[in-house]
Design an enzyme around this catalytic site. Structure first.
Site, PDB file in Angstrom:
ATOM      1  N   GLY A 209       8.224  -1.147   4.697  1.00 27.75           N
ATOM      2  CA  GLY A 209       7.383  -2.330   4.512  1.00 27.75           C
ATOM      3  C   GLY A 209       6.082  -2.264   5.281  1.00 27.75           C
TER       4      GLY A 209
ATOM      5  N   LEU B  75       3.311  -2.690   3.841  1.00 31.36           N
ATOM      6  CA  LEU B  75       2.779  -1.688   2.908  1.00 31.36           C
ATOM      7  C   LEU B  75       1.259  -1.630   2.929  1.00 31.36           C
ATOM      8  CD1 LEU B  75       5.185  -2.232  -0.136  1.00 31.36           C
ATOM      9  CD2 LEU B  75       5.459  -0.716   1.842  1.00 31.36           C
TER      10      LEU B  75
ATOM     11  N   HIS C  27       1.345   3.852   1.097  1.00 30.82           N
ATOM     12  CA  HIS C  27       2.528   3.506   0.299  1.00 30.82           C
ATOM     13  C   HIS C  27       2.140   3.319  -1.172  1.00 30.82           C
ATOM     14  CE1 HIS C  27       3.734   1.693   4.351  1.00 30.82           C
ATOM     15  NE2 HIS C  27       4.689   2.574   4.128  1.00 30.82           N
TER      16      HIS C  27
END
Ligand code: AMP
Length: 283
Positions: free
Chosen positions: A33, A35, A39
């Site tokens: 996460g 992000l 990513h």
């Protein structure tokens, strides 16, 4: 297909079963996460690889067992709403974001150990880290049963270890390595960048500069020892930095390199205040 988010293993497996029956490509992108563009690039590559029939699964899980430092775990950035928006925009089909209690049984007693590639670099300075990484990935591979999984070269040692894990344990998944995505000034995107002050963010560019200098010197035949010393001196000249490691290793075995042999990797972990950043460059 509209994106769906699951917090339990049962929901995830339920959604994936028809894709497995149909032999659809299933592409997994594991993340913790917070992000960012790095990513996003992995997720977009996953979407391309999946094509129209395939599905893209992003996992968002801050894996407690890969943190060897409690304060790093506690301060790890979390931006759940923004993450879902980014996933949706990148064409993700399923997001899996379980709570730690859903992921791990309380009396867990089995883990995956790697004992060669993980003895250097991040493995040496973060005891237990790669065992935590391999264990959670073994679980994710079993849960998702992906045809393919994509990892960034930002975590180069991690990628090498994962390739070895699927080889040594015969896990039927193709592993893809994705190039590092950087800010315009060269700083690699990282979730931990969010914890840097504006001044530290500027200073952190020195890692990239030192890596580029190391690459040039290595290629022009300067000895490994000098190359490392010069790069370290450049980083240490910036106030408030502390080098955790700066190494030149064989890019496959992750073992320290003696001569100027290729494929090699220059890799570093540097603290800016209490924020630890990593970067590397292939030679
Ligand atoms: P993390 O959320 O930090 O565990 O990272 C999830 C995946 O994204 C890993 O495969 C990382 O290597 C990859 N990743 C993180 N930052 C970058 C970046 N700047 N460029 C490319 N891939 C990245």
């Amino acid at each position: 297909m509209r994106m769906q988010t699951f917090s339990t293993k049962a929901q995830l497996k339920g959604a994936l079963s028809k894709h497995h029956r149909q032999n659809d490509p299933v592409i997994l992108v594991p993340t913790m996460g917070a992000l960012h563009s790095g990513h996003r690039s992995l997720l977009e590559q996953a979407r391309k690889l999946a094509g129209e029939d395939g599905v893209v699964v992003a996992s968002i899980f801050v894996n407690p067992i890969q943190f060897n430092n409690t304060s790093d775990l506690q301060t790890y950035p979390r931006t759940p709403e923004k993450d879902l928006e980014l996933c949706e925009a990148a064409g993700v089909d399923y997001v899996f974001s379980p709570a730690p209690e859903e992921m791990y049984a309380g009396e867990r007693s089995i883990s995956v150990e790697e004992d060669f590639l993980s003895t250097t670099l991040c493995g040496a300075s973060r005891p237990g880290h790669f065992s935590g990484v391999c264990t959670v990935l073994a679980k994710l591979f079993n849960l998702v049963q992906p045809t393919d999984a994509i990892f960034g070269k930002k975590d180069y040692q991690q990628l090498a270890i994962i390739r070895r894990m699927v080889r040594d344990l015969d896990i039927p998944v193709r592993i893809h390595g994705a190039e590092i995505v950087r800010h315009e000034n060269g700083l690699a995107y990282s979730s931990r960048n969010a914890r840097l002050s504006p001044e530290q963010k500027e200073q952190a560019v020195v890692i990239r500069k030192a890596m580029l200098q190391a690459r040039d010197e290595f290629r022009s035949g300067t000895g490994v020892r000098e190359v490392k010393d010069h790069a370290a001196a450049m980083i240490e000249a910036v106030p408030g930095t502390r080098i955790d490691y700066l190494e030149i290793v064989d890019a496959e075995t992750m073992q320290p390199l003696e001569g100027n042999r290729e494929p090699a990797l220059v890799a570093a972990a540097v603290y800016f205040g209490d924020v630890r950043l990593i970067d590397n460059i292939e030679l």
